[in-house]
Design an enzyme around this catalytic site. Structure first.
Site, PDB file in Angstrom:
ATOM      1  CD  GLU A 149      66.522  -6.344  47.166  1.00 11.41           C
ATOM      2  OE1 GLU A 149      65.608  -6.851  46.492  1.00 11.41           O
ATOM      3  OE2 GLU A 149      67.514  -5.772  46.680  1.00 11.41           O
ATOM      4  NE  ARG A 201      53.160  -9.917  44.058  1.00  9.22           N
ATOM      5  CZ  ARG A 201      54.443  -9.820  44.437  1.00  9.22           C
ATOM      6  NH1 ARG A 201      55.258 -10.835  44.350  1.00  9.22           N
ATOM      7  NH2 ARG A 201      54.913  -8.684  44.903  1.00  9.22           N
ATOM      8  CE  LYS A 209      60.593  -4.603  48.586  1.00  6.50           C
ATOM      9  NZ  LYS A 209      61.611  -5.309  49.366  1.00  6.50           N
TER      10      LYS A 209
HETATM   11  P1  ATP Z   1      58.075  -6.074  45.821  1.00  2.00           P
HETATM   12  O1  ATP Z   1      57.673  -6.724  44.558  1.00  2.00           O
HETATM   13  O2  ATP Z   1      56.969  -5.362  46.486  1.00  2.00           O
HETATM   14  O3  ATP Z   1      59.282  -5.239  45.703  1.00  2.00           O
HETATM   15  P2  ATP Z   1      59.580  -8.223  46.792  1.00  2.00           P
HETATM   16  O4  ATP Z   1      59.068  -9.607  46.634  1.00  2.00           O
HETATM   17  O5  ATP Z   1      60.642  -7.784  45.886  1.00  2.00           O
HETATM   18  O6  ATP Z   1      58.352  -7.264  46.802  1.00  2.00           O
HETATM   19  P3  ATP Z   1      60.992  -8.798  49.161  1.00  2.00           P
HETATM   20  O7  ATP Z   1      61.549  -7.856  50.149  1.00  2.00           O
HETATM   21  O8  ATP Z   1      61.912  -9.568  48.327  1.00  2.00           O
HETATM   22  O9  ATP Z   1      60.034  -7.940  48.248  1.00  2.00           O
HETATM   23  O10 ATP Z   1      59.916  -9.742  49.824  1.00  2.00           O
HETATM   24  C1  ATP Z   1      60.078 -10.388  51.046  1.00  2.00           C
HETATM   25  C2  ATP Z   1      59.058 -11.488  51.131  1.00  2.00           C
HETATM   26  O11 ATP Z   1      57.744 -10.975  51.029  1.00  2.00           O
HETATM   27  C3  ATP Z   1      59.225 -12.478  50.007  1.00  2.00           C
HETATM   28  O12 ATP Z   1      59.166 -13.783  50.530  1.00  2.00           O
HETATM   29  C4  ATP Z   1      58.053 -12.211  49.109  1.00  2.00           C
HETATM   30  O13 ATP Z   1      57.638 -13.370  48.436  1.00  2.00           O
HETATM   31  C5  ATP Z   1      57.004 -11.696  50.079  1.00  2.00           C
HETATM   32  N1  ATP Z   1      56.078 -10.809  49.396  1.00  2.00           N
HETATM   33  C6  ATP Z   1      56.367  -9.690  48.698  1.00  2.00           C
HETATM   34  N2  ATP Z   1      55.254  -9.149  48.164  1.00  2.00           N
HETATM   35  C7  ATP Z   1      54.223  -9.935  48.550  1.00  2.00           C
HETATM   36  C8  ATP Z   1      52.815  -9.912  48.324  1.00  2.00           C
HETATM   37  N3  ATP Z   1      52.238  -8.951  47.594  1.00  2.00           N
HETATM   38  N4  ATP Z   1      52.065 -10.883  48.878  1.00  2.00           N
HETATM   39  C9  ATP Z   1      52.631 -11.854  49.630  1.00  2.00           C
HETATM   40  N5  ATP Z   1      53.950 -11.939  49.881  1.00  2.00           N
HETATM   41  C10 ATP Z   1      54.748 -10.999  49.351  1.00  2.00           C
HETATM   42 MG    MG Z   2      62.490  -9.030  45.867  1.00  5.57          MG
END
Ligand code: ATP
Ligand code: MG
Length: 568
Positions: free
Chosen positions: A44, A270, A280
């Site tokens: 995102e 994760r 983020k």
């Molecule tokens: P955050 O919680 O840091 O905001 P998010 O999951 O909201 O992360 P996205 O941009 O939606 O961020 O994530 C893109 C991809 O990265 C998704 O498939 C998510 O599952 C993966 N991802 C995000 N954080 C991690 C992590 N700590 N370890 C492994 N994969 C991750």
């Molecule tokens: Mg997300």
């Protein structure tokens, strides 16, 4: 059928570590369920990528490379209130930097807004979606809890015609934000809360960074994600464990709609890394509250920060490879990442000399006006190692912590009457020192053995200590930024009630050294060039480094055996 395997183009010696996802894919290829693997990385654009995303990127792109498939880069841009084009650009730069290529497979969920809308109309016409007038809070109250079923919305049984008319009205911007939503009609008594008539569209009066003001309604993540995957013919949709309970909903959409494929969602744990936060939202807070000046501050766990810190992309890929993929949540030690960085930089960097805390040293038996050039090897790890010339003379600077007037047993560095090796140069013996009124050493005096040129002697006598130095006449001042963890505790999962990670900021996460002196070749470094400062660690020329104002960031301390032994 045979399963083609190859290593990724960047890491020819990488041995893929077996994991359960790989096993599923191998099985799907073996049974002929799939002949071509398609994965995707779906960020995102609401912030910069962090090291957790790197795990997902390396997994998705790595699998595609290993199985001769493709990996799409898809922006999940369904919430215009938080998303920006500058984040899109930063993410593109970071995935490229990490070494991956999506070829022409760059997509945006917003590309599918029209199709998603058509599908929503289908759900309404099939009696599987309805417009609900409950507020966000009311929906939450009606939804029930993990132990109690939910309550049906009073709007649940609206007619198809009324739903179509209201949904058209939502699209046309007739209603204020929050006043209505479109919900899937599934099961308010489902044990899985996600199946209790989830919202699939909401009204948002925001300008979208790509679609502008075209839309007044925006689709929700679960709905968008499963349909986008299906439209792109993704075979394996990999996401983190928190989406496990969303999988029935993901599948529900695929089953209700005439989508062109049926991707399989697979969840993995994760990445959590010690001494840092990863979400983020929290990273944005660090930037907005001024804890760090920017997303790419070298202390941030963002890929942009790690790039500025001098972490090579190959080290991050190796780290992702080593931590593996499983279903068990864990906290990975930051030391492992640093280990991978050190391993990589050990192979690739030139060794140079800089003194962080200089103290002058005069070699009293070396001629006053004489200078000579000694040979220094650039990288002993490199089979095609090159050498450079270093100027040596009577006046040098050495490291203050390499001197002791009360040496403990086993001290092999500078001490009165002891012989040490000046790296690449000569054996010297400390003969006397100047001290100020407080006893601080202000200057060292030594003699050298002219027969020990190059740092060794024909008589084979043992000199155990080796220290680094710079020539006083030739050395150049550099600014050095010494970075440490942003936080003082490794694990935030056990914060007490009312505590915040901001209560544990490390006041010494950045120490700026303005007295360091380096061999002159360092001024020619370009931003991003990495070096090993002998016995001190790895350093990278900062983004703002210039010849006139040289700045180096410490990438990681050195803890190889040579440094450990010689520093005893
Ligand atoms: P955050 O919680 O840091 O905001 P998010 O999951 O909201 O992360 P996205 O941009 O939606 O961020 O994530 C893109 C991809 O990265 C998704 O498939 C998510 O599952 C993966 N991802 C995000 N954080 C991690 C992590 N700590 N370890 C492994 N994969 C991750
Ligand atoms: Mg997300």
């Amino acid at each position: 059928m045979s399963i083609k395997k190859k290593t990724t183009s960047q890491d020819t010696d990488r041995q893929p570590v077996p994991n359960f996802i790989r096993a599923i894919i191998e099985d799907d290829l073996a049974t002929g369920k799939h002949t071509n693997i398609v994965t995707r990385f779906p960020p995102e654009p609401n912030g910069y990528l962090h090291i957790g995303h790197a795990k997902s990127i390396c997994l998705n792109f790595g699998l595609a490379l290993d199985f001769d498939g493709v990996c799409h880069l898809r922006f999940d841009d369904t919430d215009p209130s938080k998303e920006e084009d500058r984040y899109v650009q930063a993410i593109i730069e970071d995935v490229r930097w990490l070494g991956f290529d999506w070829h022409d497979k760059l997509f945006y969920a917003s590309d599918y807004f029209e199709q998603l809308y058509e599908y929503a109309l289908m759900l309404i016409k099939d009696g599987k979606a309805y417009v609900c007038d409950l507020s966000v809070d009311e929906i939450r109250q009606y939804r029930g809890t993990l132990t109690e079923g939910g309550k049906e919305s009073p709007y649940r049984n609206r007619s198809v015609e009324e739903n179509l008319e209201l949904f058209e009205g939502m699209k046309a911007g007739l209603y204020p934000e929050g006043s209505r939503s479109l919900r899937a009609k599934i099961d308010m008594s489902s044990p899985n809360i996600n199946m209790r008539d989830p919202v699939i569209y909401r009204i948002k009066n925001c300008t979208h960074h790509r679609t502008g003001d075209t839309w007044n309604i925006y689709p929700m993540y679960d709905y968008t994600h499963s349909i986008s995957d299906a439209l792109e013919m993704i075979t394996h949709s990999l996401c983190t464990l928190e989406f496990e309970n969303h999988r029935p909903l993901y599948n529900w959409f695929l089953e209700q709609l005439p989508v062109p494929s049926y991707p399989r969602q697979i969840e993995f744990a994760r990445l959590n890394l010690s001494y840092t936060v990863m979400s983020k939202r929290l990273l944005l807070e660090l930037v907005e509250t001024g804890v760090v000046p920017s997303w790419d501050d070298p202390r941030m766990p963002t890929l942009a920060g790690m790039r500025r810190r001098g972490f090579p992309p190959a080290a991050i890929r190796e780290f992702a490879n080593r931590i593996g993929v499983s279903k068990a949540d864990s906290l990975v030690d930051f030391d492992l990442l640093q280990f991978c960085v050190r391993e990589e930089l050990n192979k690739t960097t030139n060794r140079v000399m800089a003194v962080l805390d200089p103290i002058p040293l005069t070699i009293e038996n070396y001629p006053e006006d004489k200078f000579e050039e000694v040979d220094a090897d650039n990288n002993p790890e490199d089979p095609n190692a090159t050498t450079r010339k270093l100027s040596f003379g009577r006046e040098l600077f050495v490291e203050r912590e390499d001197v002791s007037l009360n040496p403990a047993k086993g001290w092999f560095r500078l001490a009165l009457g002891k012989e040490v090796r000046l790296k690449h140069a000569y054996y010297i013996t400390l003969t006397r020192v100047d001290q100020d009124e407080d006893g601080n050493i202000t200057r060292l005096y030594a003699t050298y053995d002219p027969e020990s040129r190059g740092g060794w002697s024909e008589d084979g006598r043992k000199v155990r200590g080796t220290i680094h130095w710079v020539s006083a006449k030739h050395a150049k001042p550099i600014k050095v930024k010494l970075y440490d963890h942003l936080f003082t505790i490794p694990d935030f999962s056990e914060l007490k009630e009312g505590e915040s990670h901001l209560d544990y900021l490390n006041p010494d996460s950045l120490v700026i050294n303005t007295k360091a002196l380096a061999e002159p070749s360092l001024l020619d470094a370009k931003p991003g060039d990495c070096f090993q400062f002998l016995r001190l660690g790895y350093f990278v020329a900062d983004d703002h480094h210039t010849k006139e104002a040289p700045v180096f960031n410490r990438v990681v301390e050195l803890r190889d055996s040579w440094a450990k032994k010689s520093r005893k």
